[in-house]
Design a protein around this motif. Structure first.
Motif, PDB file in Angstrom:
ATOM      1  N   ARG A  82       0.793  -1.087   0.045  1.00 30.14           N
ATOM      2  CA  ARG A  82      -0.151  -0.004   0.041  1.00 30.14           C
ATOM      3  C   ARG A  82       0.987   1.215  -0.039  1.00 30.14           C
ATOM      4  O   ARG A  82       1.722   1.148   0.685  1.00 30.14           O
ATOM      5  CB  ARG A  82      -0.964   0.054   1.276  1.00 30.14           C
ATOM      6  CG  ARG A  82      -1.967   1.247   1.340  1.00 30.14           C
ATOM      7  CD  ARG A  82      -2.342   1.330   2.651  1.00 30.14           C
ATOM      8  NE  ARG A  82      -2.940   2.648   2.897  1.00 30.14           N
ATOM      9  CZ  ARG A  82      -2.155   3.560   3.097  1.00 30.14           C
ATOM     10  NH1 ARG A  82      -0.784   3.350   3.324  1.00 30.14           N
ATOM     11  NH2 ARG A  82      -2.621   4.968   3.275  1.00 30.14           N
ATOM     12  N   GLU A  84       1.467   5.555  -0.661  1.00 31.78           N
ATOM     13  CA  GLU A  84       0.889   6.920  -0.898  1.00 31.78           C
ATOM     14  C   GLU A  84       1.631   7.897  -1.981  1.00 31.78           C
ATOM     15  O   GLU A  84       2.902   7.742  -1.860  1.00 31.78           O
ATOM     16  CB  GLU A  84       0.828   7.659   0.618  1.00 31.78           C
ATOM     17  CG  GLU A  84      -0.209   6.701   1.287  1.00 31.78           C
ATOM     18  CD  GLU A  84      -0.554   7.617   2.688  1.00 31.78           C
ATOM     19  OE1 GLU A  84      -0.050   8.739   2.806  1.00 31.78           O
ATOM     20  OE2 GLU A  84      -1.156   6.959   3.519  1.00 31.78           O
ATOM     21  N   TYR A 105      -9.161   6.985  -3.776  1.00 31.76           N
ATOM     22  CA  TYR A 105      -8.564   6.705  -2.610  1.00 31.76           C
ATOM     23  C   TYR A 105      -7.551   7.807  -1.989  1.00 31.76           C
ATOM     24  O   TYR A 105      -6.584   8.046  -2.672  1.00 31.76           O
ATOM     25  CB  TYR A 105      -7.884   5.198  -2.484  1.00 31.76           C
ATOM     26  CG  TYR A 105      -9.030   4.237  -2.814  1.00 31.76           C
ATOM     27  CD1 TYR A 105     -10.053   4.050  -1.861  1.00 31.76           C
ATOM     28  CD2 TYR A 105      -8.735   3.458  -4.006  1.00 31.76           C
ATOM     29  CE1 TYR A 105     -11.025   2.973  -2.091  1.00 31.76           C
ATOM     30  CE2 TYR A 105      -9.836   2.526  -4.253  1.00 31.76           C
ATOM     31  CZ  TYR A 105     -10.789   2.213  -3.470  1.00 31.76           C
ATOM     32  OH  TYR A 105     -11.758   1.241  -3.712  1.00 31.76           O
ATOM     33  N   VAL A 116      -3.881   7.422  -2.864  1.00 31.13           N
ATOM     34  CA  VAL A 116      -3.352   5.940  -2.033  1.00 31.13           C
ATOM     35  C   VAL A 116      -3.426   4.715  -3.306  1.00 31.13           C
ATOM     36  O   VAL A 116      -4.480   4.800  -3.912  1.00 31.13           O
ATOM     37  CB  VAL A 116      -4.218   5.529  -1.123  1.00 31.13           C
ATOM     38  CG1 VAL A 116      -3.972   3.777  -0.319  1.00 31.13           C
ATOM     39  CG2 VAL A 116      -4.214   6.270   0.376  1.00 31.13           C
ATOM     40  N   CYS A 117      -2.319   4.128  -3.219  1.00 30.08           N
ATOM     41  CA  CYS A 117      -2.211   2.905  -4.244  1.00 30.08           C
ATOM     42  C   CYS A 117      -2.470   1.626  -3.481  1.00 30.08           C
ATOM     43  O   CYS A 117      -1.714   1.262  -2.695  1.00 30.08           O
ATOM     44  CB  CYS A 117      -0.893   2.815  -5.214  1.00 30.08           C
ATOM     45  SG  CYS A 117      -0.969   1.546  -6.064  1.00 30.08           S
ATOM     46  N   ARG A 118      -3.445   1.054  -3.726  1.00 27.38           N
ATOM     47  CA  ARG A 118      -3.770  -0.184  -3.235  1.00 27.38           C
ATOM     48  C   ARG A 118      -2.959  -1.410  -4.021  1.00 27.38           C
ATOM     49  O   ARG A 118      -3.735  -1.884  -5.105  1.00 27.38           O
ATOM     50  CB  ARG A 118      -5.241  -0.309  -2.827  1.00 27.38           C
ATOM     51  CG  ARG A 118      -5.837   0.556  -1.848  1.00 27.38           C
ATOM     52  CD  ARG A 118      -7.449   0.438  -1.732  1.00 27.38           C
ATOM     53  NE  ARG A 118      -7.957   1.218  -0.663  1.00 27.38           N
ATOM     54  CZ  ARG A 118      -9.172   1.264  -0.262  1.00 27.38           C
ATOM     55  NH1 ARG A 118      -9.790   0.399  -0.779  1.00 27.38           N
ATOM     56  NH2 ARG A 118      -9.731   2.037   0.674  1.00 27.38           N
ATOM     57  N   TYR A 122      -3.877  -5.942  -1.554  1.00 28.47           N
ATOM     58  CA  TYR A 122      -4.039  -5.320  -0.340  1.00 28.47           C
ATOM     59  C   TYR A 122      -5.297  -4.958  -0.107  1.00 28.47           C
ATOM     60  O   TYR A 122      -6.211  -4.659  -1.261  1.00 28.47           O
ATOM     61  CB  TYR A 122      -3.243  -3.896  -0.582  1.00 28.47           C
ATOM     62  CG  TYR A 122      -3.685  -2.900   0.645  1.00 28.47           C
ATOM     63  CD1 TYR A 122      -3.073  -3.029   1.948  1.00 28.47           C
ATOM     64  CD2 TYR A 122      -4.760  -2.056   0.586  1.00 28.47           C
ATOM     65  CE1 TYR A 122      -3.590  -2.232   3.191  1.00 28.47           C
ATOM     66  CE2 TYR A 122      -5.273  -1.382   1.512  1.00 28.47           C
ATOM     67  CZ  TYR A 122      -4.643  -1.338   2.909  1.00 28.47           C
ATOM     68  OH  TYR A 122      -5.253  -0.599   4.019  1.00 28.47           O
ATOM     69  N   ARG A 124      -8.216  -2.746   2.605  1.00 32.52           N
ATOM     70  CA  ARG A 124      -8.254  -2.112   3.744  1.00 32.52           C
ATOM     71  C   ARG A 124      -9.071  -3.065   4.842  1.00 32.52           C
ATOM     72  O   ARG A 124     -10.141  -3.823   4.378  1.00 32.52           O
ATOM     73  CB  ARG A 124      -9.163  -1.090   3.540  1.00 32.52           C
ATOM     74  CG  ARG A 124      -9.525  -0.175   4.852  1.00 32.52           C
ATOM     75  CD  ARG A 124      -9.990   1.271   4.794  1.00 32.52           C
ATOM     76  NE  ARG A 124     -10.385   1.702   5.946  1.00 32.52           N
ATOM     77  CZ  ARG A 124     -10.997   2.717   6.107  1.00 32.52           C
ATOM     78  NH1 ARG A 124     -11.359   3.479   5.235  1.00 32.52           N
ATOM     79  NH2 ARG A 124     -11.150   3.047   7.290  1.00 32.52           N
ATOM     80  N   ASP A 350       4.346  -1.041   3.590  1.00 25.86           N
ATOM     81  CA  ASP A 350       3.655  -0.004   3.770  1.00 25.86           C
ATOM     82  C   ASP A 350       4.721   0.928   4.123  1.00 25.86           C
ATOM     83  O   ASP A 350       5.972   0.867   4.517  1.00 25.86           O
ATOM     84  CB  ASP A 350       2.520   0.106   4.690  1.00 25.86           C
ATOM     85  CG  ASP A 350       1.325   1.111   4.316  1.00 25.86           C
ATOM     86  OD1 ASP A 350       1.592   2.279   3.953  1.00 25.86           O
ATOM     87  OD2 ASP A 350       0.079   0.829   4.475  1.00 25.86           O
ATOM     88  N   ASN A 356      -0.916   3.055   7.732  1.00 30.29           N
ATOM     89  CA  ASN A 356      -0.070   1.902   7.900  1.00 30.29           C
ATOM     90  C   ASN A 356      -0.545   1.701   9.471  1.00 30.29           C
ATOM     91  O   ASN A 356      -0.652   0.565  10.265  1.00 30.29           O
ATOM     92  CB  ASN A 356       1.375   2.174   7.834  1.00 30.29           C
ATOM     93  CG  ASN A 356       2.074   1.092   8.381  1.00 30.29           C
ATOM     94  OD1 ASN A 356       1.768  -0.096   8.791  1.00 30.29           O
ATOM     95  ND2 ASN A 356       3.414   1.373   8.420  1.00 30.29           N
TER      96      ASN A 356
END
Lengths: 378, 317
Positions: A82, A84, A105, A116-118, A122, A124, A350, A356
């Protein structure tokens, strides 16, 4: 490059309409296994991906795709990552940082927000999201007069759902408590974990500092405030279990330094510590290579490493592998274990950020304070 | 309505009641009439908060105030309270020690299940390992029983005035009740409070309907389990003995939520370890009833077979 983007560009530059349709039909960044394609759409002379992954070049250039307003770069991002990021856009001689307008996101922090790159796999954690079936705790506030600081500190207190003054509760004191509330969804996390019996109902005191870089860097005044002023006041005013093993102190970054320092200066005060991405910079010899704000931190951590004593019985630590502090955190673990402290250490893909820290709270809190899950069958 | 000769031997075990309350369904199907009593000691200081339950059943329910009675006894009889705390401390220590042996015993079984040597040799070794685990469970049960018996002898529990008074009040209440419901909650608290008031004897011959922890307490042995806890799976543990009304049953409330049903090895070991008792998965709205050991009804309840597969339980099976 992502396959569908390659298909779009196969016959040369697509029309603006086609590009708009393509954007509307996809989600960004485009994740295909461990390959992640970042896409910027707009007028620019140059575009860079700015991320906070320690170990990779901070700015990765995006390539303009044929004669379009699309820019893209593909990087390899291991599973469960994850990250940013922002785009650095250079246009007409101006340079600006932008969030990714194609990506919904966002992660907020005291400095603003990042996209945010998931990464692949990943997700949440669902316990970080509001759950209407979880009973909510309540907040109250108290003012604590501090001789150490020569002022009054406002402390917000979380009281768990179905709080009863006739019961005795464990206590958790959280450094940067308001940031944890705002950026790490602390209230939702506490409500959910308590409701699911993964941690016991607990009282949580949220502290905040007007000058955290100074007060959290190994400052005697702060250690005295926490252990000799705040804790006795909380014990006087609230139904808190009397044993040190029912008391925990936590913090992230400099807040983790403040946590460790306060416990080290007052052994036996808190038997449980939760340390997230601690700024535990040290120097074996010579100077450290961080900013001047780290000078007092390094002095404290060097002393601590020489003589750790036993600040607590149980310590949960976590750190992102994309953080520059990963080495310092890793090297803390054997030191603590060698001094007979029980340590649970987690590394994740992260970086140094509030989400995180949010995602680690279930493991940390439930390890320090196991809930009655095992015994309760409703 | 399900016909059965008399209600004295009637027992029903139910799954959790949080989403779909099935207590009324079981009460009606079993033809329970007259006043109903409730034991909600597993709710601890929320004991007696039975508004929703009463509404759901549509009949008057009397809470027997088991938790509160024990609180009162402890307040009056401080030496009993101290002795009780001491016993609880010993039990906690025993449980921790048992867990050390249990973990390595179960690990050996799982490792053997994965071995690829001659099947017959593996089967024999596994049988031996499971038998050691069963011996450990029996040993632990005996240790627990010894601690309880020494405590009861030491404090002369049945002779203490406060205890006698509450027991006789409960006996009086029970004489006018058609059935007693035992709610879920904290199973160790429930077990300890029932034991202190000698409820095993007092409830003998009464129709009992229990859900979740209340279902567990009706069996011979309380087995704690959870595969999905934040700190990871723990091997199921024997905690204590129950009321012994549902004999040769291990009750597993909220099994789908708590057990990793995809792990046949774990389920198989559980089934073999506790045999001849049947491990019964009791999910929401599931229930099963017996009268004097005769199975009367089974709705949705599944049994874990020796190979770890779940199979439905049918009345008459």
């Amino acid at each position: 490059m992502h396959e569908s983007l390659r298909n779009l560009m196969r016959k040369g530059a697509p029309s603006p309409d086609k590009v708009e349709k393509f954007i509307a039909g996809h989600s960004f960044p485009m994740v295909a296994g461990t390959d992640v394609t970042f896409v910027y759409h707009g007028d620019a002379d140059e575009v860079f991906l700015r991320h906070w992954i320690f170990g990779l070049r901070t700015a990765q250039p995006l390539q303009r795709l044929a004669d379009t307003r699309l820019w893209a770069v593909t990087i390899e991002l291991p599973a469960e990552s994850r990250i940013e990021y922002k785009y650095e856009v250079i246009a007409g001689g101006n340079r600006r940082l932008e969030m990714d307008s194609l990506n919904p996101y966002l992660a907020r922090d005291p400095f603003g927000a990042n996209s945010v790159c998931r990464g692949y796999r990943y997700q949440r954690p669902e316990w970080t999201m509001p759950d209407t079936t979880s009973r909510q705790g309540q907040f109250t506030r108290m003012a604590v007069q501090s001789t150490s600081f020569g002022d009054t500190r406002e402390i917000d207190i979380y009281l768990p759902a179905r709080y009863r003054s006739s019961r005795r509760y464990p206590l958790l004191i959280v450094h940067d408590g308001h940031d944890y509330l705002q950026y790490s969804d602390l209230r939702i996390v506490l409500d959910n974990l308590i409701h699911r019996l993964e941690i016991p109902p607990m009282i949580v005191a949220l502290t905040t500092s007007p000058d955290r870089l100074k007060e959290y860097s190994g400052d005697e005044r702060h250690a005295n405030f926490i252990c000799k002023e705040l804790l006795p006041e909380l014990l006087r005013e609230l139904p808190i279990s009397d044993e040190p093993q029912s008391r925990a102190l936590m913090g992230a970054s400099f807040g983790a330094v403040a946590t460790l320092h306060a416990a080290w200066r007052n052994p036996g005060c808190f038997d449980r510590l939760l340390l997230q991405s601690g700024s535990f910079a040290f120097s074996d010899i010579g100077d450290h290579d961080r900013s001047a704000a780290f000078d007092p931190v390094v002095r404290f951590v060097n002393k601590f490493r020489d003589d750790p004593g036993q600040p607590a019985q149980k310590i949960y630590m976590s750190c992102g592998v994309y953080e520059s502090l990963i080495y310092e955190n890793r090297s803390m673990v054997p030191l603590l274990q060698a001094h007979e402290m029980q340590v649970r250490y987690e590394e994740v893909r992260d970086a140094h950020n509030w989400e995180n820290w949010r995602d680690r709270m279930r493991m940390g809190l439930s390890w320090l304070f196991p809930g009655p899950l095992w015994m309760v069958y409703e | 309505m399900i016909s059965h000769p008399d209600r004295t031997g009637l027992i029903a075990l139910l799954g959790p009641q949080s989403q779909t309350a099935s207590v009324a369904m079981a009460v009606n199907a079993l033809g329970v009439d007259g006043s109903i009593g409730a034991i909600t000691a597993g709710w601890r200081d929320a004991e007696g908060d039975i508004g929703e339950l009463t509404e759901h059943l549509g009949v008057e329910v009397t809470d027997l105030a088991v938790y509160e009675r024990v609180e009162k006894i402890f307040a009056l009889d401080v030496s009993l309270f101290r002795a009780h705390r001491k016993r609880q401390d010993i039990l906690k220590q025993l449980q921790r020690l048992y867990r050390v042996r249990l973990r390595s015993g179960a690990d050996a079984c799982y490792r053997l299940m994965k071995r690829s040597e001659d099947a017959e040799l593996v089967r024999l070794q596994l049988r031996g390992a499971i038998s050691q685990l069963r011996a450990l469970d029996r040993f632990h049960s005996r240790q627990i029983a010894k601690v309880h018996s020494e405590f009861e002898k030491e404090v002369a529990l049945a002779e203490r005035p406060a205890v006698r008074e509450h027991r006789s009040e409960i006996a009086e209440q029970l004489s006018s009740l058609g059935a007693v419901l035992i709610a879920g909650g904290h199973v160790a608290v429930l077990a300890s409070r029932l034991r202190l008031l000698g409820m095993r004897e007092l409830l003998a011959g009464h129709a009992l309907i229990g859900w979740s922890a209340g279902a567990m307490i009706m069996t011979d042995q309380l087995v704690l389990f959870h595969d999905k806890a934040p700190q990871g799976r723990r091997e199921p543990e024997l905690l204590d003995v129950g009321l012994g009304r549902a004999s040769r049953i291990v009750a597993l409330p909220a099994a789908t939520q708590r057990l990793d049903l995809g792990q046949d090895d774990h389920l198989a070991l559980m089934a073999r370890r506790f045999a001849p008792a049947s491990c019964l998965a009791l999910d929401e709205s599931d229930w099963i009833a017996w009268s004097h050991d005769r199975l009367l009804a089974a709705r949705g309840v599944r049994r874990i077979k020796r190979n770890g597969v779940l199979a439905g339980v049918n009345a008459g099976a």
